[in-house]
Design an enzyme around this catalytic site. Structure first.
Site, PDB file in Angstrom:
ATOM      1  N   CYS A  27      34.170  63.187  23.563  1.00  0.00           N
ATOM      2  CA  CYS A  27      32.866  62.621  23.877  1.00  0.00           C
ATOM      3  C   CYS A  27      32.563  61.447  22.934  1.00  0.00           C
ATOM      4  O   CYS A  27      32.539  61.611  21.721  1.00  0.00           O
ATOM      5  CB  CYS A  27      31.812  63.716  23.743  1.00  0.00           C
ATOM      6  SG  CYS A  27      30.180  63.116  24.149  1.00  0.00           S
ATOM      7  N   CYS A  55      45.198  32.699  49.964  1.00  0.00           N
ATOM      8  CA  CYS A  55      46.498  32.650  49.292  1.00  0.00           C
ATOM      9  C   CYS A  55      46.732  31.256  48.736  1.00  0.00           C
ATOM     10  O   CYS A  55      47.217  31.068  47.620  1.00  0.00           O
ATOM     11  CB  CYS A  55      47.607  33.033  50.265  1.00  0.00           C
ATOM     12  SG  CYS A  55      47.652  31.999  51.741  1.00  0.00           S
ATOM     13  N   ASN A  75      36.894  69.781  23.201  1.00  0.00           N
ATOM     14  CA  ASN A  75      36.355  68.453  23.524  1.00  0.00           C
ATOM     15  C   ASN A  75      36.449  67.572  22.293  1.00  0.00           C
ATOM     16  O   ASN A  75      35.592  67.588  21.422  1.00  0.00           O
ATOM     17  CB  ASN A  75      34.902  68.598  24.008  1.00  0.00           C
ATOM     18  CG  ASN A  75      34.264  67.255  24.322  1.00  0.00           C
ATOM     19  OD1 ASN A  75      34.792  66.209  23.956  1.00  0.00           O
ATOM     20  ND2 ASN A  75      33.124  67.285  24.987  1.00  0.00           N
ATOM     21  N   PHE A  76      37.505  66.783  22.232  1.00  0.00           N
ATOM     22  CA  PHE A  76      37.681  65.808  21.155  1.00  0.00           C
ATOM     23  C   PHE A  76      37.456  64.393  21.701  1.00  0.00           C
ATOM     24  O   PHE A  76      38.040  63.428  21.231  1.00  0.00           O
ATOM     25  CB  PHE A  76      39.102  65.890  20.567  1.00  0.00           C
ATOM     26  CG  PHE A  76      39.405  67.174  19.852  1.00  0.00           C
ATOM     27  CD1 PHE A  76      38.371  67.967  19.340  1.00  0.00           C
ATOM     28  CD2 PHE A  76      40.718  67.583  19.669  1.00  0.00           C
ATOM     29  CE1 PHE A  76      38.666  69.150  18.664  1.00  0.00           C
ATOM     30  CE2 PHE A  76      41.009  68.758  18.996  1.00  0.00           C
ATOM     31  CZ  PHE A  76      39.988  69.546  18.497  1.00  0.00           C
ATOM     32  N   CYS A 121      47.231  30.413  44.815  1.00  0.00           N
ATOM     33  CA  CYS A 121      48.509  29.886  44.337  1.00  0.00           C
ATOM     34  C   CYS A 121      48.361  28.452  43.845  1.00  0.00           C
ATOM     35  O   CYS A 121      48.898  28.079  42.811  1.00  0.00           O
ATOM     36  CB  CYS A 121      49.569  29.968  45.436  1.00  0.00           C
ATOM     37  SG  CYS A 121      51.224  29.649  44.802  1.00  0.00           S
ATOM     38  N   CYS A 146      45.209  38.302  49.774  1.00  0.00           N
ATOM     39  CA  CYS A 146      45.158  38.169  51.227  1.00  0.00           C
ATOM     40  C   CYS A 146      44.335  39.314  51.813  1.00  0.00           C
ATOM     41  O   CYS A 146      44.580  40.476  51.497  1.00  0.00           O
ATOM     42  CB  CYS A 146      46.573  38.203  51.803  1.00  0.00           C
ATOM     43  SG  CYS A 146      46.582  38.181  53.619  1.00  0.00           S
TER      44      CYS A 146
HETATM   45  S1  SF4 Z   1      45.306  35.627  56.023  1.00  0.00           S
HETATM   46 FE1  SF4 Z   1      46.575  35.889  54.205  1.00  0.00          FE
HETATM   47  S2  SF4 Z   1      48.329  34.557  54.572  1.00  0.00           S
HETATM   48 FE2  SF4 Z   1      46.743  33.920  56.008  1.00  0.00          FE
HETATM   49  S3  SF4 Z   1      45.645  32.294  54.946  1.00  0.00           S
HETATM   50 FE3  SF4 Z   1      44.542  34.187  54.487  1.00  0.00          FE
HETATM   51  S4  SF4 Z   1      45.472  34.856  52.540  1.00  0.00           S
HETATM   52 FE4  SF4 Z   1      46.855  33.348  53.419  1.00  0.00          FE
HETATM   53  S1  SF4 Z   2      54.030  31.962  43.406  1.00  0.00           S
HETATM   54 FE1  SF4 Z   2      52.898  33.884  43.640  1.00  0.00          FE
HETATM   55  S2  SF4 Z   2      51.014  33.315  44.728  1.00  0.00           S
HETATM   56 FE2  SF4 Z   2      52.477  31.622  44.953  1.00  0.00          FE
HETATM   57  S3  SF4 Z   2      53.545  32.051  46.888  1.00  0.00           S
HETATM   58 FE3  SF4 Z   2      54.806  32.916  45.288  1.00  0.00          FE
HETATM   59  S4  SF4 Z   2      54.103  35.027  45.151  1.00  0.00           S
HETATM   60 FE4  SF4 Z   2      52.542  33.949  46.288  1.00  0.00          FE
END
Ligand code: SF4
Ligand code: SF4
Ligand SMILES: Cc1cc2nc3c(=O)[nH]c(=O)nc-3n(C[C@H](O)[C@H](O)[C@H](O)COP(=O)(O)OP(=O)(O)OC[C@H]3O[C@@H](n4cnc5c(N)ncnc54)[C@H](O)[C@@H]3O)c2cc1C
Ligand SMILES: Cc1cc2nc3c(=O)[nH]c(=O)nc-3n(C[C@H](O)[C@H](O)[C@H](O)COP(=O)(O)O)c2cc1C
Ligand code: SF4
Lengths: 435, 451
Positions: free
Chosen positions: A139, A353, A136-137, A357, A390
């Site tokens: 912890c 999403c 045991n090196f 993004c 998502c």
């Molecule tokens: S279910 Fe997925 S693709 Fe549809 S709005 Fe939500 S994150 Fe976007």
């Molecule tokens: S840039 Fe990234 S988050 Fe935006 S649509 Fe493309 S994969 Fe999805």
């Protein structure tokens, strides 16, 4: 049915699931019940030298991080090595091994960094009929303040020295358990190999404070108004552990050194991932402490089913399968171009999403007034953050652009051949190499 | 106990004593802290969330649910009250199955929405049980405003005005404030005198003087109010009950469902409330369901709701209908009452089956009778007692924008005004928005005067 029996540094066990050195393996009662439940082996809770036993705190010794519905995601502890007398542990180890000869019985050890101390304890362990020892090196609390545990594991020279003492003083296989509280795991692993270790096991727990009691302004677990850092483990540390296992598996200097994978193994899948990245078996602590010994039945059945499905006849056939695909960033194919695709039929219109993004990525998702979400290919850099956030599985997928297609973001034709940073025109190093 | 469900005629105490407490217990018990955490974890924190759009008061639902999830139920309550000061009552009475929860993306995904209503109740209960009031009044403006009608619309309006620093006199014809929260909502939706407790909690803001027993058209006149106050808000609700226009309607055992419910709500001891053995409720909305279900819970043997159109046209939601059915209420649709039969005691109601065609509802010629010793009319309420000086449109006080009537300085909202569904939450939204408009108007005028 796939064959789950494993032989790890010559130690046989009916399956690759061992209980890691921790409270589950601190006494005969536990270990017998663990074997009855189906565990393939145990690493007995770390023994210290003969003499007055270790003392533990008498207040709480765990901190916890919860996910939804109080699911334990991470646990930390400030427990020390066994606080039971050495001779009691040795007697019990002998009795259990006698009754369960087919199970792996490895004994974890931690004594002061003096050759005499190791020389004294090794024959006592050998006498029990145990299959091997683990040093045991790792912890990170309490014992390290006394120059043991991670205080040794953080100094590769000490690792090599103590490993060598052990190899010189016992015929048993020696497994060196590594601490993750270090910047580059390859150095301690190389030191272990240089000292003659038969294998490494990793990771031990990660230095951590899980939470702060904001009423008392004190880290948890709180002992009479004070706290100290503990060792973090459980599902939360699995990613750290997987990376460290892979680093050792693909390091030319330690290639082929057997690895016992530890850190957040909770399901059969976790185990399969450790095996794929080069582990020969796995060790489990938090999952057993959270759900009891019975979890091994899911792990063993799941691994066996998956191996059958994939046609892997033995655990050794899985071991290391993914290692060749672990590479450096510079070798990743920059000509592999994908775009996010939203399946409108499965989309539930939550807009996560879009928020991800739009706010934090590349403004590549368009939202219509009636909440239809569409990827704008000319902006999508294929980061896949949208896929990650998502809530509907497989609703957003990353689709590859065929060679010859034009990437609307760059206006460039997607090349058919591999092209990475080493040869990229923006890489000054690549230019130099070409000159 | 002398009476039972089978006692003929209209009788009190049809059930053993303990049955009342059981029957009128909280229809949807509150979530405990752990259940609330688990329920809160299901929320996706949607972008521009559809549940907010579906809420007439536009409560920031993902935000308050996240506050619950992070151990801040009181902060969550504040988020709710910012938009809807009667968030506590709305959590109990909103037909969430056709509002926020219908719009929840998890309803679309798996037919199991986030339990928004129950989470809202968890948050608001937590704060209100501490007895603290989370808002403070702004500096006094010196303006005085008359709010007539202390139902959800009037209460929401009064609170928002008081918060903005105005002095409010809140007047109501009845003995107690609360409007239908106090006199109309089903007893099992608002147990333990919640309506009254909520009014008292709301008034803690200060600056609201409550005067009950003051009826517009009797003690009060619009002209006098306009002369005395800087602005007037009318939240009169719908005080009139629609007539059946059937033969025998005047029989003394043919009652307005709202009166029956008001009596029940005000009864200290439910075993004193008399109900028929065979009860027929005519109508298809929330009032019909509530009268029918509560008749059943008081021990009536047979309770039937009869609605003249098809089931899909009933304004009571499917959830409400299912609730009625689960309590043993029978629902007959596509039948209209022809006449009420009986002498001193009521005997039956005769109905004609109807058909929905291009010319509207027509009788098929087929009739049937339902045994009845008590009949409740629940075919809708209408505006009554509105001042003549404001324009009425389609039976309601005509308003534009945030509750402006055709008379300068007079606003209206809630059930008595045009626009929006007749729901508690809609009344709150309209009262609140009118208050904001009154404030903007009065402050704007003051600023202009100063310049
Ligand atoms: S279910 Fe997925 S693709 Fe549809 S709005 Fe939500 S994150 Fe976007
Ligand atoms: S840039 Fe990234 S988050 Fe935006 S649509 Fe493309 S994969 Fe999805
Ligand atoms: C039986 C029943 C059950 C219901 N259940 C639900 C439900 O579960 N969920 C839901 O969302 N909605 C429900 N509703 C509808 C909801 O109660 C109303 O939409 C809401 O109360 C309207 O609020 P309001 O302030 O406009 O009117 P009201 O609540 O009717 O309040 C009007 C107030 O004005 C007073 N008033 C009237 N005329 C005068 C006058 N001339 N002078 C002075 N004061 C006057 C009245 O005394 C009353 O206090 C139900 C309605 C009924 C009848
Ligand atoms: C996609 C991504 C890129 C990041 N890039 C950087 C970086 O370029 N430089 C940096 O100092 N930290 C970077 N970080 C680390 C963050 O700044 C932060 O330290 C880390 O995410 C931990 O914080 P959090 O988990 O609370 O967000 C990055 C993190 C993410 C998720
Ligand atoms: S729609 Fe449902 S999941 Fe989305 S924010 Fe509203 S309650 Fe949460």
């Amino acid at each position: 049915m796939a064959d789950l029996t494993t032989e790890f540094v010559g130690i046989k066990s009916p399956n690759p699931f061992w209980l890691a050195s921790a409270p589950p393996t601190d006494k005969e009662y536990n270990v017998r019940r663990a074997f009855e439940a189906g565990w393939g082996g145990v690493v007995w809770k770390t023994l210290g030298e003969a003499g007055p036993p270790i003392v533990n705190v008498n207040g709480p010794r765990y901190g916890v991080v919860y996910g939804a519905d109080r699911r334990v995601l991470g646990l930390n502890n400030i427990e020390l090595i066994t606080d039971r007398p050495l001779e009691v542990n040795l007697r019990e180890i002998k009795a259990v091994k006698r009754d369960w000869p087919d199970r792996a019985m490895v004994v974890s050890l931690m004594v002061p960094c003096e050759e005499q101390a190791w020389k004294a304890i090794l024959p006592l362990v050998e006498e029990t009929g145990a299959d091997g020892v683990e040093l045991n090196f790792g912890c990170p609390h309490g014992m390290s303040e006394r120059g043991m545990g991670s205080a040794v594991g953080q100094v590769p020279d000490y690792i090599e020295m103590v490993t060598r003492w052990c190899k010189q003083n016992t015929r048993m296989p020696v497994i060196v358990k590594l601490t993750p509280n270090i910047t580059d795991i390859r150095y301690p692993a190389r030191a272990a190999r240089a000292g003659g270790a038969d294998a490494v096991s990793l990771i031990n727990t990660v230095n951590s404070i899980t939470s702060v009691d904001l009423d008392n302004m004190c880290p948890e677990p709180m002992i009479d108004g004070k706290g100290t850092h503990g060792g973090y483990c459980g599902p939360a540390v699995k990613p750290l552990a997987l990376n460290m296992v892979a680093e050792i598996a693909r390091d030319p200097e330690t290639a082929g050194l057997p690895i016992s994978g530890i850190g957040g193994v909770t399901t059969w899948r976790d185990a399969a991932e450790f095996l794929a990245l080069g582990a020969g078996n796995v060790q489990v602590c938090t999952a057993a402490m959270t759900y009891g010994f019975k979890v091994v039945q899911e792990m063993a059945a799941g691994l066996s089913n998956w191996m059958d499905e994939k046609g892997y006849a033995s655990v050794s056939a899985v071991s290391g399968r993914a290692v060749p695909n672990v590479t450096d960033w510079q070798h990743l194919n920059l000509n592999y171009v994908t775009k996010a695709r939203i399946d409108q039929d499965s989309c539930i219109k939550c807009g996560r999403c879009y928020a991800a993004c739009e706010d934090t990525s590349h403004q590549a998702i368009a939202m219509s007034p009636d909440r239809v979400f569409m990827v704008i290919d000319a902006e999508c850099v294929a980061c896949n953050l949208c896929v990650d956030v998502c809530p509907v599985e497989d609703c957003i997928t990353m689709e590859r652009l065929a060679a010859g297609a034009i990437d609307p973001r760059t206006g460039q034709v997607v090349p058919a051949e591999h092209g990475d940073w080493t040869t990229h025109p923006n890489n000054p190093g690549a230019l130099k190499a070409a000159e | 106990m002398t009476n039972s469900p089978r006692t003929p005629g209209i009788a009190p105490a049809r059930l053993p004593r303990e049955a009342y407490a059981r029957n009128f217990a909280d229809v949807e018990p509150p979530l405990d802290a752990h259940e609330a955490m688990v329920a809160a974890d299901r929320c996706y924190f949607c972008h521009d969330a559809p549940c907010i759009t579906a809420c007439p008061t536009a409560i920031d639902i993902p935000l308050f649910i996240r506050q619950i999830q992070t151990g801040q139920p009181e902060g969550a309550a504040k988020t709710i009250f910012d938009q809807n000061i009667l968030g506590g009552m709305c959590a109990r009475v909103c037909p969430t199955e056709v509002l926020c929860e219908e719009a929840c993306v998890r309803e679309a995904a798996e037919g199991k929405p986030v339990e928004i209503g129950r989470l809202q109740r968890y948050a608001t209960d937590t704060l209100m049980q501490r007895g603290v009031h989370p808002f403070e009044r702004a500096a006094p403006t010196g303006k005085r405003i008359a709010v007539v009608g202390a139902g959800p619309a009037g209460l929401a309006c009064a609170h928002r005005l008081a918060m903005k620093g105005h002095d409010v006199v809140l007047m109501d014809a009845r003995e107690k404030a609360g409007g239908l929260n106090e006199y109309g909502i089903a007893a099992y939706k608002t147990v333990d005198n919640f309506a009254e407790a909520e009014v008292n909690w709301l008034l803690q803001i200060g600056g609201i003087e409550l005067r009950t027993g003051q009826r517009l058209g009797r003690e009060l006149s619009l002209a006098a109010l306009e002369a005395e106050y800087d602005a007037v808000f009318l939240g009169l609700g719908l005080a009139g009950v629609n007539a059946l226009r059937s033969e025998g309607e005047e029989h003394h055992h043919v009652q307005d469902a709202v009166d029956f419910i008001a009596g029940l709500r005000q009864a200290g001891d439910l075993s004193t409330v008399a109900v028929g053995r065979d009860v027929v409720v005519i109508g298809g909305g929330m009032t019909a369901v509530d009268a029918a279900v509560q008749s059943k819970l008081l021990g009536a043997e047979n309770v039937t709701i009869v609605y003249r159109r098809g089931q899909d046209r009933m304004s009571a939601s499917t959830h409400e209908q299912d609730h009625a059915a689960s309590k043993g209420v029978r629902i007959v649709t596509g039948a209209a009452p022809l006449r009420i039969i009986g002498g001193d005691h009521l005997e039956a109601v005769e109905f004609a089956y109807t058909e929905e065609g291009p010319d509207g509802l027509t009788p098929t010629g087929e009739t049937f009778r339902l045994k009845a010793d008590q009949v409740f009319k629940a075919i809708g309420q209408h505006l009554a007692g509105a001042p003549e000086d404001v324009h009425i449109e389609a039976g309601k006080i005509a308003v534009t924008g945030p509750g402006r009537t055709t008379r300068l300085g007079v606003w209206a909202g809630g059930d008595c005004a045009t626009g929006g569904d007749d729901l508690t939450v809609t009344a709150v939204a309209e009262g609140r928005d009118a208050a904001e408009d009154i404030h903007a108007t009065l402050v704007g005028a003051a600023q202009l005067a100063a310049e």
